[in-house]
Motif scaffolding. Structure first.
Motif, PDB file in Angstrom:
ATOM      1  N   PRO A   2       0.780  -1.239   0.000  1.00 18.05           N
ATOM      2  CA  PRO A   2       0.000   0.000   0.000  1.00 18.05           C
ATOM      3  C   PRO A   2       0.806   1.281   0.000  1.00 18.05           C
ATOM      4  CG  PRO A   2       0.133  -0.898   2.200  1.00 18.05           C
ATOM      5  CD  PRO A   2       0.885  -1.845   1.314  1.00 18.05           C
ATOM      6  N   LEU A   3       0.049   2.384  -0.056  1.00 17.37           N
ATOM      7  CA  LEU A   3       0.585   3.738   0.072  1.00 17.37           C
ATOM      8  C   LEU A   3       0.240   4.240   1.457  1.00 17.37           C
ATOM      9  CD1 LEU A   3       1.607   6.553  -0.821  1.00 17.37           C
ATOM     10  CD2 LEU A   3      -0.650   6.916  -1.869  1.00 17.37           C
ATOM     11  N   GLU A   4       1.249   4.767   2.146  1.00 12.46           N
ATOM     12  CA  GLU A   4       1.020   5.262   3.498  1.00 12.46           C
ATOM     13  C   GLU A   4       1.585   6.676   3.626  1.00 12.46           C
ATOM     14  OE1 GLU A   4       1.661   3.782   8.133  1.00 12.46           O
ATOM     15  OE2 GLU A   4       2.232   2.519   6.448  1.00 12.46           O
ATOM     16  N   ILE A   5       0.816   7.550   4.237  1.00 12.09           N
ATOM     17  CA  ILE A   5       1.255   8.911   4.512  1.00 12.09           C
ATOM     18  C   ILE A   5       1.806   8.942   5.930  1.00 12.09           C
ATOM     19  CG2 ILE A   5       0.565  11.329   4.608  1.00 12.09           C
ATOM     20  CD1 ILE A   5      -1.930  10.446   2.919  1.00 12.09           C
ATOM     21  N   VAL A   6       3.032   9.438   6.094  1.00 10.59           N
ATOM     22  CA  VAL A   6       3.628   9.464   7.428  1.00 10.59           C
ATOM     23  C   VAL A   6       4.242  10.834   7.703  1.00 10.59           C
ATOM     24  CG1 VAL A   6       4.100   6.984   7.504  1.00 10.59           C
ATOM     25  CG2 VAL A   6       5.821   8.524   6.577  1.00 10.59           C
ATOM     26  N   LYS A 295     -14.138  10.485  16.198  1.00 12.95           N
ATOM     27  CA  LYS A 295     -13.955  11.336  15.020  1.00 12.95           C
ATOM     28  C   LYS A 295     -13.601  10.493  13.794  1.00 12.95           C
ATOM     29  CE  LYS A 295     -12.804  15.742  17.190  1.00 12.95           C
ATOM     30  NZ  LYS A 295     -11.817  16.831  17.325  1.00 12.95           N
ATOM     31  N   PHE A 296     -12.821   9.442  14.002  1.00 11.63           N
ATOM     32  CA  PHE A 296     -12.504   8.524  12.906  1.00 11.63           C
ATOM     33  C   PHE A 296     -13.794   8.008  12.278  1.00 11.63           C
ATOM     34  CE2 PHE A 296     -12.081   4.134  11.465  1.00 11.63           C
ATOM     35  CZ  PHE A 296     -10.967   4.184  10.624  1.00 11.63           C
ATOM     36  N   ASP A 297     -14.715   7.543  13.112  1.00  6.00           N
ATOM     37  CA  ASP A 297     -15.967   6.969  12.618  1.00  6.00           C
ATOM     38  C   ASP A 297     -16.826   8.020  11.916  1.00  6.00           C
ATOM     39  OD1 ASP A 297     -14.996   4.737  13.842  1.00  6.00           O
ATOM     40  OD2 ASP A 297     -16.629   4.509  15.283  1.00  6.00           O
ATOM     41  N   GLU A 313      -7.950   9.820  -0.750  1.00 12.78           N
ATOM     42  CA  GLU A 313      -8.525  11.098  -0.336  1.00 12.78           C
ATOM     43  C   GLU A 313      -8.999  11.015   1.116  1.00 12.78           C
ATOM     44  OE1 GLU A 313     -11.589  14.439  -2.073  1.00 12.78           O
ATOM     45  OE2 GLU A 313     -12.189  12.339  -2.272  1.00 12.78           O
ATOM     46  N   ILE A 314      -9.618   9.894   1.471  1.00 11.30           N
ATOM     47  CA  ILE A 314     -10.061   9.697   2.856  1.00 11.30           C
ATOM     48  C   ILE A 314      -8.862   9.717   3.797  1.00 11.30           C
ATOM     49  CG2 ILE A 314     -11.185   8.092   4.454  1.00 11.30           C
ATOM     50  CD1 ILE A 314     -12.862   7.098   2.049  1.00 11.30           C
ATOM     51  N   ASN A 315      -7.778   9.066   3.393  1.00 11.34           N
ATOM     52  CA  ASN A 315      -6.585   9.036   4.238  1.00 11.34           C
ATOM     53  C   ASN A 315      -5.952  10.420   4.405  1.00 11.34           C
ATOM     54  OD1 ASN A 315      -6.541   6.415   5.143  1.00 11.34           O
ATOM     55  ND2 ASN A 315      -5.236   5.662   3.498  1.00 11.34           N
ATOM     56  N   GLN A 316      -6.053  11.245   3.373  1.00  7.67           N
ATOM     57  CA  GLN A 316      -5.553  12.617   3.510  1.00  7.67           C
ATOM     58  C   GLN A 316      -6.298  13.343   4.631  1.00  7.67           C
ATOM     59  OE1 GLN A 316      -5.377  14.814  -0.288  1.00  7.67           O
ATOM     60  NE2 GLN A 316      -5.506  12.829  -1.275  1.00  7.67           N
ATOM     61  N   PRO A 324      -6.192   7.382  12.644  1.00  4.45           N
ATOM     62  CA  PRO A 324      -5.541   6.249  11.979  1.00  4.45           C
ATOM     63  C   PRO A 324      -5.905   6.220  10.495  1.00  4.45           C
ATOM     64  CG  PRO A 324      -6.613   5.538  14.002  1.00  4.45           C
ATOM     65  CD  PRO A 324      -7.065   6.948  13.749  1.00  4.45           C
ATOM     66  N   LEU A 325      -4.953   5.800   9.655  1.00  3.61           N
ATOM     67  CA  LEU A 325      -5.199   5.718   8.227  1.00  3.61           C
ATOM     68  C   LEU A 325      -5.748   4.357   7.856  1.00  3.61           C
ATOM     69  CD1 LEU A 325      -2.022   7.501   6.770  1.00  3.61           C
ATOM     70  CD2 LEU A 325      -4.111   8.486   7.733  1.00  3.61           C
TER      71      LEU A 325
END
Length: 328
Positions: A2-6, A295-297, A313-316, A324-325
């Motif tokens: 996957p792609l992960e933003i850190v 807030k995640f939910d 886009e959701i992960n951004q 959490p992503l």
């Protein structure tokens, strides 16, 4: 993979390759480029770059990582922003794609990128971010590689102000703070205790424990695989859209009693474009639900209610709100 933003220091990433936002002369510069040279060992890295000579905008070359944890450094000159009318977008996409192809050719399993061209080259961060994510995700649909998009802090990271405002408003309208939720839960528990005492369930239950265990609903794995079939999707298409590692999906497919993390279960709901009721059903099979006290939910609910299923886009958004992503 996957792609992960850190949020991290790029020079400290423990990956096969890190990407340097280089200049065409491959000389030590400032910003990310300067930090990479310093961490790798400026003298030896400059000598290696001098032996290569130069690199055109949008192309990529590779050197050893020297003193870095990364085995390789991939150098790619991004475009200088000139208003957007000079093929800047095409050149920026090429920088990411050329770097990924070079990493693949050197059998790299992991790579870490900065946001190329967003420093002194002046590329607008929101547009540069969208190009980075769309290019990387397109590559990952065809290839397996762990890709990190590394930002030093959230100020270097942005997305649509309109979307940000909409989500903020949605959270304000739907988020229940923890104190209110605490008292609500206490009241619910009191009611349940009274009901249990009234029913005297220990003596009047209609089913034995064995009977109940024999009537378990389908497991998360069983339900997920059934939905994938019903949607007419392939395994590969599903786990890539979910931003899930192939090896993790294999565990789910081969383990009927596998219990995923909540963010993994939600990622599959997004990948399969499930509506709210379908999402709740899938989450329930893994022992989870969506709550207005998280807030995640609430953010996940916002995207599903608006029919927006782009996991990156959701992960951004999740990243910006320190949540959490999905997937990775």
């Amino acid at each position: 993979m996957p792609l992960e933003i850190v949020r991290h220091d790029l020079t400290k990433m423990k990956v096969d390759a890190i990407v340097n936002a280089a200049n065409t002369k491959l000389k030590m510069g400032g910003g990310v480029c300067g930090a990479i040279f310093q961490s790798a060992g400026a003298g030896q890295l400059q000598e290696a770059c001098d032996q290569i000579g130069e690199c055109k905008t949008g192309e990529a070359i590779i050197t050893d990582g020297f003193n870095l944890d990364a085995k390789y450094i991939i150098h790619t000159p991004g475009p200088i922003w000139q208003g957007g009318s000079y093929q800047e977008a095409a050149m920026l996409r090429s920088s990411y794609w050329s770097s990924l192809e070079l990493a693949k050719n050197y059998q790299c399993e992991s790579i870490a990128f900065p946001l190329i061209s967003t420093g002194i080259y002046g590329y607008p961060k929101e547009e540069a971010l969208q190009i980075a994510i769309s290019t990387i995700s397109s590559f990952l649909m065809k290839h397996d590689m762990q890709v990190y998009l590394v930002v030093f802090d959230k100020k270097a990271f942005g997305f649509s102000q309109k979307l940000f405002t909409s989500i903020h408003q949605y959270i304000d309208d739907h988020y229940v703070n923890e104190v209110e939720t605490f008292f609500q839960r206490n009241r619910i528990e009191e009611i349940r205790e009274v009901e249990i005492l009234q029913q005297d369930v220990y003596h009047e239950a209609e089913y034995s424990l064995v009977d109940l265990l024999d009537q378990l609903d389908e497991s998360f794995s069983e339900r997920l695989l059934r939905i994938i079939d019903e949607k007419g999707m392939t395994d590969v298409e599903t786990y890539k859209r979910a931003n899930i590692d192939r090896r993790l999906f294999s565990k789910i497919r081969n383990g009927v009693d596998y219990t995923p993390k909540k963010k993994t279960a939600v990622a599959f709901a997004i990948a399969l474009r499930l509506n709210m009721d379908e999402t709740i059903d899938l989450l329930t099979s893994a022992g989870y639900t969506l709550s207005r006290s998280s807030k995640f939910d609430v953010i996940i609910e916002f995207f599903i209610q608006h029919g927006q299923y782009d996991i990156h886009e959701i992960n951004q958004v999740l990243f910006t709100f320190d949540q959490p992503l999905l997937g990775a």
